[in-house]
Design an enzyme around this catalytic site. Structure first.
Site, PDB file in Angstrom:
ATOM      1  N   CYS A 114     -39.499  -0.060  13.089  1.00  0.00           N
ATOM      2  CA  CYS A 114     -38.269   0.254  12.351  1.00  0.00           C
ATOM      3  C   CYS A 114     -38.501  -0.019  10.872  1.00  0.00           C
ATOM      4  O   CYS A 114     -38.905  -1.112  10.487  1.00  0.00           O
ATOM      5  CB  CYS A 114     -37.133  -0.601  12.885  1.00  0.00           C
ATOM      6  SG  CYS A 114     -35.812  -0.849  11.698  1.00  0.00           S
ATOM      7  N   GLU A 115     -38.242   0.995  10.034  1.00  0.00           N
ATOM      8  CA  GLU A 115     -38.536   0.816   8.608  1.00  0.00           C
ATOM      9  C   GLU A 115     -37.493  -0.043   7.903  1.00  0.00           C
ATOM     10  O   GLU A 115     -37.689  -0.443   6.762  1.00  0.00           O
ATOM     11  CB  GLU A 115     -38.663   2.163   7.900  1.00  0.00           C
ATOM     12  CG  GLU A 115     -37.367   2.905   7.686  1.00  0.00           C
ATOM     13  CD  GLU A 115     -37.587   4.230   6.955  1.00  0.00           C
ATOM     14  OE1 GLU A 115     -38.727   4.720   6.944  1.00  0.00           O
ATOM     15  OE2 GLU A 115     -36.620   4.766   6.425  1.00  0.00           O
ATOM     16  N   HIS A 116     -36.392  -0.324   8.573  1.00  0.00           N
ATOM     17  CA  HIS A 116     -35.357  -1.151   7.943  1.00  0.00           C
ATOM     18  C   HIS A 116     -35.592  -2.642   8.142  1.00  0.00           C
ATOM     19  O   HIS A 116     -35.110  -3.455   7.364  1.00  0.00           O
ATOM     20  CB  HIS A 116     -33.971  -0.774   8.485  1.00  0.00           C
ATOM     21  CG  HIS A 116     -33.625   0.654   8.206  1.00  0.00           C
ATOM     22  ND1 HIS A 116     -33.235   1.543   9.192  1.00  0.00           N
ATOM     23  CD2 HIS A 116     -33.644   1.356   7.051  1.00  0.00           C
ATOM     24  CE1 HIS A 116     -33.007   2.723   8.648  1.00  0.00           C
ATOM     25  NE2 HIS A 116     -33.260   2.647   7.357  1.00  0.00           N
ATOM     26  N   HIS A 117     -36.278  -2.992   9.229  1.00  0.00           N
ATOM     27  CA  HIS A 117     -36.512  -4.416   9.511  1.00  0.00           C
ATOM     28  C   HIS A 117     -37.981  -4.743   9.762  1.00  0.00           C
ATOM     29  O   HIS A 117     -38.326  -5.905   9.961  1.00  0.00           O
ATOM     30  CB  HIS A 117     -35.704  -4.846  10.745  1.00  0.00           C
ATOM     31  CG  HIS A 117     -34.221  -4.674  10.576  1.00  0.00           C
ATOM     32  ND1 HIS A 117     -33.555  -3.542  11.006  1.00  0.00           N
ATOM     33  CD2 HIS A 117     -33.288  -5.485  10.019  1.00  0.00           C
ATOM     34  CE1 HIS A 117     -32.264  -3.669  10.721  1.00  0.00           C
ATOM     35  NE2 HIS A 117     -32.073  -4.823  10.117  1.00  0.00           N
ATOM     36  N   GLN A 155     -35.714   6.467  13.998  1.00  0.00           N
ATOM     37  CA  GLN A 155     -35.947   7.246  15.219  1.00  0.00           C
ATOM     38  C   GLN A 155     -35.628   8.740  15.054  1.00  0.00           C
ATOM     39  O   GLN A 155     -36.374   9.592  15.537  1.00  0.00           O
ATOM     40  CB  GLN A 155     -35.141   6.645  16.375  1.00  0.00           C
ATOM     41  CG  GLN A 155     -35.477   7.307  17.714  1.00  0.00           C
ATOM     42  CD  GLN A 155     -34.843   6.609  18.887  1.00  0.00           C
ATOM     43  OE1 GLN A 155     -34.793   5.379  18.926  1.00  0.00           O
ATOM     44  NE2 GLN A 155     -34.354   7.372  19.846  1.00  0.00           N
ATOM     45  N   HIS A 183     -34.929  -0.776  20.066  1.00  0.00           N
ATOM     46  CA  HIS A 183     -35.231  -1.257  18.724  1.00  0.00           C
ATOM     47  C   HIS A 183     -35.129  -2.775  18.755  1.00  0.00           C
ATOM     48  O   HIS A 183     -34.046  -3.304  19.012  1.00  0.00           O
ATOM     49  CB  HIS A 183     -34.231  -0.695  17.711  1.00  0.00           C
ATOM     50  CG  HIS A 183     -34.349   0.789  17.525  1.00  0.00           C
ATOM     51  ND1 HIS A 183     -34.502   1.368  16.292  1.00  0.00           N
ATOM     52  CD2 HIS A 183     -34.368   1.803  18.421  1.00  0.00           C
ATOM     53  CE1 HIS A 183     -34.600   2.688  16.445  1.00  0.00           C
ATOM     54  NE2 HIS A 183     -34.511   2.968  17.713  1.00  0.00           N
ATOM     55  N   CYS A 185     -35.000  -4.804  16.476  1.00  0.00           N
ATOM     56  CA  CYS A 185     -34.055  -5.337  15.478  1.00  0.00           C
ATOM     57  C   CYS A 185     -32.639  -5.376  16.029  1.00  0.00           C
ATOM     58  O   CYS A 185     -31.805  -6.131  15.525  1.00  0.00           O
ATOM     59  CB  CYS A 185     -34.115  -4.515  14.199  1.00  0.00           C
ATOM     60  SG  CYS A 185     -33.908  -2.763  14.451  1.00  0.00           S
TER      61      CYS A 185
END
Ligand SMILES: [Zn+2]
Length: 226
Positions: A114-117, A155, A183, A185
């Site tokens: 996940c590119e956010h976490h 995703q 995910h 996260c």
């Protein structure tokens, strides 16, 4: 200062809500100015800083090798799909059998991040296409999924990138992909919902038609016994 922190909060929220901004991976113009080896050296220093900031003693035997290990893992493994050179070669074959029905490669194991976490996304991808005369080796679909998964991802974007690439390789719009993934996260932090998974779908060409889409979904539900 105040405006900066408001903007930062907005992006924080966007990341926590897993909203993506574009179907292309946002890369800097100079993304490949450094060689992989140069990137490893730099990331090793950065990881050292993070761990030291957290208060860890990197002279401890257990932690000593961590920055180098993480740097190599980022560049050579889990984010290696950022590099266009790593894209699987897209050779196709003539469809000698004139098989014009749907071909489904289901339950492709998917490991992404996940590119956010920067936490793992783990799940399955199901890919289908209807040949217009070209076919690809079956493992090519797994390789394409794996290539785009090895990036910091969202995703929905991953799903679209897989479909666009196969459409290009197979020279047809008739490609579909469904991803069902957990995910970490979401499962291990934040809301901590271990049971939930995220399902996304991208349908091209004939897969936009109800009957074709239903056939694909039915194939995915088939239990494989051997
Ligand atoms: Zn996340």
């Amino acid at each position: 200062m105040k405006i900066d922190s408001a903007i930062e909060e907005q992006f924080d929220q966007m990341g926590d809500d897993h909203i993506s901004s574009s179907e292309d991976t946002p890369l800097r113009d100079n993304a490949f100015a450094l060689s992989d080896d140069e990137k490893i050296v730099k990331i090793k220093e950065n990881v050292t800083q993070i761990l030291e900031t957290l208060g860890l003693d990197l002279t401890d035997d257990s932690l000593k090798g961590t920055p180098n290990r993480v740097a190599k893992m980022f560049v050579n493994e889990i984010f290696s799909g950022l590099h266009p050179d790593k894209k699987p070669k897209s050779s196709t074959f003539d469809n000698k059998y004139k098989y014009g029905e749907m071909l489904v490669e289901k339950n492709i194991t998917l490991y992404s991040t996940c590119e956010h976490h920067l936490l793992p996304i783990v799940g399955r991808a199901h890919v289908a296409y209807i040949s217009n005369g070209n076919v690809v080796g079956l493992s090519k679909m797994n390789r394409i999924v794996d290539y785009f998964a090895k990036r910091p991802q969202v995703q929905e974007r991953l799903n679209i990138q897989i479909v666009r690439e196969l459409q290009k390789v197979l020279n047809t719009e008739d490609v579909a992909c469904i991803i069902d993934a957990k995910h970490l996260c979401v499962n291990s932090r934040g809301i901590r919902d271990i049971e939930s998974s995220t399902v996304t779908a991208e349908y091209g060409g004939k897969f936009k038609e109800e009957a074709t889409r239903r056939e694909f979904l039915n194939f995915i539900k088939l239990e494989t016994k051997f």
